[in-house]
Every structure is written in C-alpha cells, then in structure tokens.
Design a protein around this motif. Structure first.
Motif, PDB file in Angstrom:
ATOM      1  N   ARG A  50       0.615  -1.196   0.096  1.00 48.44           N
ATOM      2  CA  ARG A  50       0.091   0.005  -0.001  1.00 48.44           C
ATOM      3  C   ARG A  50       0.761   1.093   0.051  1.00 48.44           C
ATOM      4  NH1 ARG A  50      -3.180  -3.398   3.519  1.00 48.44           N
ATOM      5  NH2 ARG A  50      -2.461  -2.401   5.092  1.00 48.44           N
ATOM      6  N   SER A  51       2.088   1.280   0.806  1.00 45.85           N
ATOM      7  CA  SER A  51       2.885   2.673   0.790  1.00 45.85           C
ATOM      8  C   SER A  51       3.601   2.513  -0.566  1.00 45.85           C
ATOM      9  CB  SER A  51       3.997   2.178   1.909  1.00 45.85           C
ATOM     10  OG  SER A  51       3.487   2.148   2.966  1.00 45.85           O
ATOM     11  N   SER A  52       3.902   1.575  -1.116  1.00 49.13           N
ATOM     12  CA  SER A  52       4.486   1.540  -2.760  1.00 49.13           C
ATOM     13  C   SER A  52       3.512   2.070  -3.574  1.00 49.13           C
ATOM     14  CB  SER A  52       5.010   0.370  -2.940  1.00 49.13           C
ATOM     15  OG  SER A  52       6.078  -0.287  -2.190  1.00 49.13           O
ATOM     16  N   ARG A  53       2.230   1.730  -3.415  1.00 52.03           N
ATOM     17  CA  ARG A  53       1.410   2.381  -4.373  1.00 52.03           C
ATOM     18  C   ARG A  53       1.004   3.502  -4.199  1.00 52.03           C
ATOM     19  NH1 ARG A  53      -3.045  -2.675  -4.494  1.00 52.03           N
ATOM     20  NH2 ARG A  53      -1.819  -3.963  -5.519  1.00 52.03           N
ATOM     21  N   ALA A  54       1.000   4.242  -2.738  1.00 53.71           N
ATOM     22  CA  ALA A  54       0.717   5.427  -2.522  1.00 53.71           C
ATOM     23  C   ALA A  54       1.850   6.491  -2.992  1.00 53.71           C
ATOM     24  CB  ALA A  54       0.695   5.835  -1.002  1.00 53.71           C
ATOM     25  N   ALA A  55       3.069   5.876  -3.080  1.00 51.80           N
ATOM     26  CA  ALA A  55       4.188   6.533  -3.412  1.00 51.80           C
ATOM     27  C   ALA A  55       4.360   6.770  -4.819  1.00 51.80           C
ATOM     28  CB  ALA A  55       5.523   5.951  -2.960  1.00 51.80           C
ATOM     29  N   GLY A  56       3.631   5.851  -5.606  1.00 50.81           N
ATOM     30  CA  GLY A  56       3.609   5.693  -7.158  1.00 50.81           C
ATOM     31  C   GLY A  56       2.621   6.612  -7.698  1.00 50.81           C
ATOM     32  N   VAL A  57       1.347   6.729  -6.791  1.00 49.26           N
ATOM     33  CA  VAL A  57       0.416   7.741  -7.049  1.00 49.26           C
ATOM     34  C   VAL A  57       0.983   9.014  -6.908  1.00 49.26           C
ATOM     35  CG1 VAL A  57      -1.823   8.510  -6.454  1.00 49.26           C
ATOM     36  CG2 VAL A  57      -1.526   6.211  -6.989  1.00 49.26           C
ATOM     37  N   CYS A  58       1.672   9.340  -5.756  1.00 47.34           N
ATOM     38  CA  CYS A  58       2.045  10.569  -5.541  1.00 47.34           C
ATOM     39  C   CYS A  58       3.153  11.147  -6.840  1.00 47.34           C
ATOM     40  CB  CYS A  58       2.717  10.818  -4.328  1.00 47.34           C
ATOM     41  SG  CYS A  58       1.460  10.682  -2.913  1.00 47.34           S
ATOM     42  N   LEU A  59       4.182  10.195  -7.117  1.00 42.61           N
ATOM     43  CA  LEU A  59       4.999  10.461  -8.196  1.00 42.61           C
ATOM     44  C   LEU A  59       4.332  11.032  -9.587  1.00 42.61           C
ATOM     45  CD1 LEU A  59       8.024  10.394  -9.026  1.00 42.61           C
ATOM     46  CD2 LEU A  59       7.738   8.101  -9.685  1.00 42.61           C
TER      47      LEU A  59
END
Length: 197
Positions: A50-59
């Motif tokens: 979930r953290s990785s997905r959130a970081a990807g969306v932010c990017l």
C-alpha cells in the motif's frame, strides 16, 4: 490416579508433541519450497504494498503537475515573444517614420537656408521675396510659381507694414489679389475673399 489415566495423559502429550513436530516440519518445508505465505504472514507485506502504491500515485501526480507547469510556461513565453515581436515592429515603424520626418525637416531647413541666402525674408513663419525685375501681374505670378511660391496674400496690417519695409518703402509691387474671374469681384490667389479694403 490409576495406570489407565496415566497412559491416557501420555498419549495426549505424545499427540500434542507430534502435532508440534508436524507443524515445524511443515513450516521448514514451506520455507524451503518458497510457497507463498498465507494471509496470516502477509500483514506487514500488505502495508509495504500500500505504501509503494501511494508513493507511485504521488509520483505520477507530481509528474502531471510538472508537465502542466511546463506547458503553461511555454504558452506564456510564446505569448510574450509574440507581443515583443509586435512591439518591436511598431517601434521600427515609428523609427522609420521619424527618420523620414527628420529627413524632410532637414530638406526644408536646407531649402529655407538657401532661400534666405538668395534674398528671401522671413516674417511670422512665411517667406517673402521682393524681386527687382519689372513684370506684369501674370508674369510675376508665373515667376513666383516657378519657385514653389505665389504672390503675397496680406492678412493683416502688420503683414502689410512688413511688406512695405522689405520693399524699401516702394508701394509699387504686385500682390496676390485679382478680379480675373469676375470683374470687380476681388479674390486672393488662394481663392479666399478679401476681408478689408
């Protein structure tokens, strides 16, 4: 406690120990065969995903914002450069016009200096020349027109007095007043009517 109870307890413990050994063996086998872990073991992995997905969306959002900013800046720069080009063209046109006006003024100044050197007199932004040659009214007007001028039009007494002075006090000179079109109807050479006797 009798012996029968005792045997039963041993079996219970034995079964329990056997169950523990099977679980340990199964765990070692799962680890070595690299089978996916069950949902009990993936709690921390889920948080990581979930953290990785959130970081990807932010990017991705940051990239979109950056791209939008670049497009806006390009549009602004293009608009400004177009405005500057138009302003530059207008300034060049003004410079060209001013240069032409300056050249025209230089030419007029040179003509004025030449006329003053040839005996012309200046009064109230007009130039006057009293010729010493004796000619008829028609010949005198032709003489004036050949020099881009015309016979004098007297608009006021001050101008009349000035003409008397430059003529050397002589009252024998032609003026631009004529009744050539209609007898006894006097007009100046520019077509205006006489205002005073």
């Amino acid at each position: 406690m009798d012996s029968e109870d005792r045997i039963e307890r041993i079996v219970d413990i034995y079964i329990s120990a056997e169950a523990v050994r099977e679980m340990k063996f199964k765990k070692d086998t799962d680890f070595n065969t690299a089978k996916p872990q069950t949902s009990q073991h993936t709690g921390s992995d889920g948080v990581k995903i979930r953290s990785s997905r959130a970081a990807g969306v932010c990017l991705v959002l940051l990239c979109v914002l950056l791209l939008t900013a670049v497009i806006v800046l390009c549009v602004l720069i293009y608009t400004k450069s177009t405005n500057y080009t138009q302003e530059r063209q207008q300034l060049l046109t003004k410079i060209t016009n001013l240069t032409e006006e300056r050249d025209q003024l230089k030419s007029e100044r040179n003509e004025l200096q030449k006329r003053l050197a040839d005996g012309w007199k200046c009064h109230q932004s007009s130039l006057y020349l009293i010729s010493s040659e004796k000619k008829s009214w028609t010949e005198s007007r032709r003489y004036c027109r050949e020099r881009a001028a015309d016979l004098i039009i007297i608009n006021n007494t001050e101008e009349q007095d000035f003409v008397k002075i430059i003529s050397g006090g002589s009252e024998l000179f032609w003026i631009g007043l004529t009744d050539i079109e209609v007898e006894d109807r006097w007009r100046w050479v520019d077509g205006s009517s006489i205002t005073s006797g």
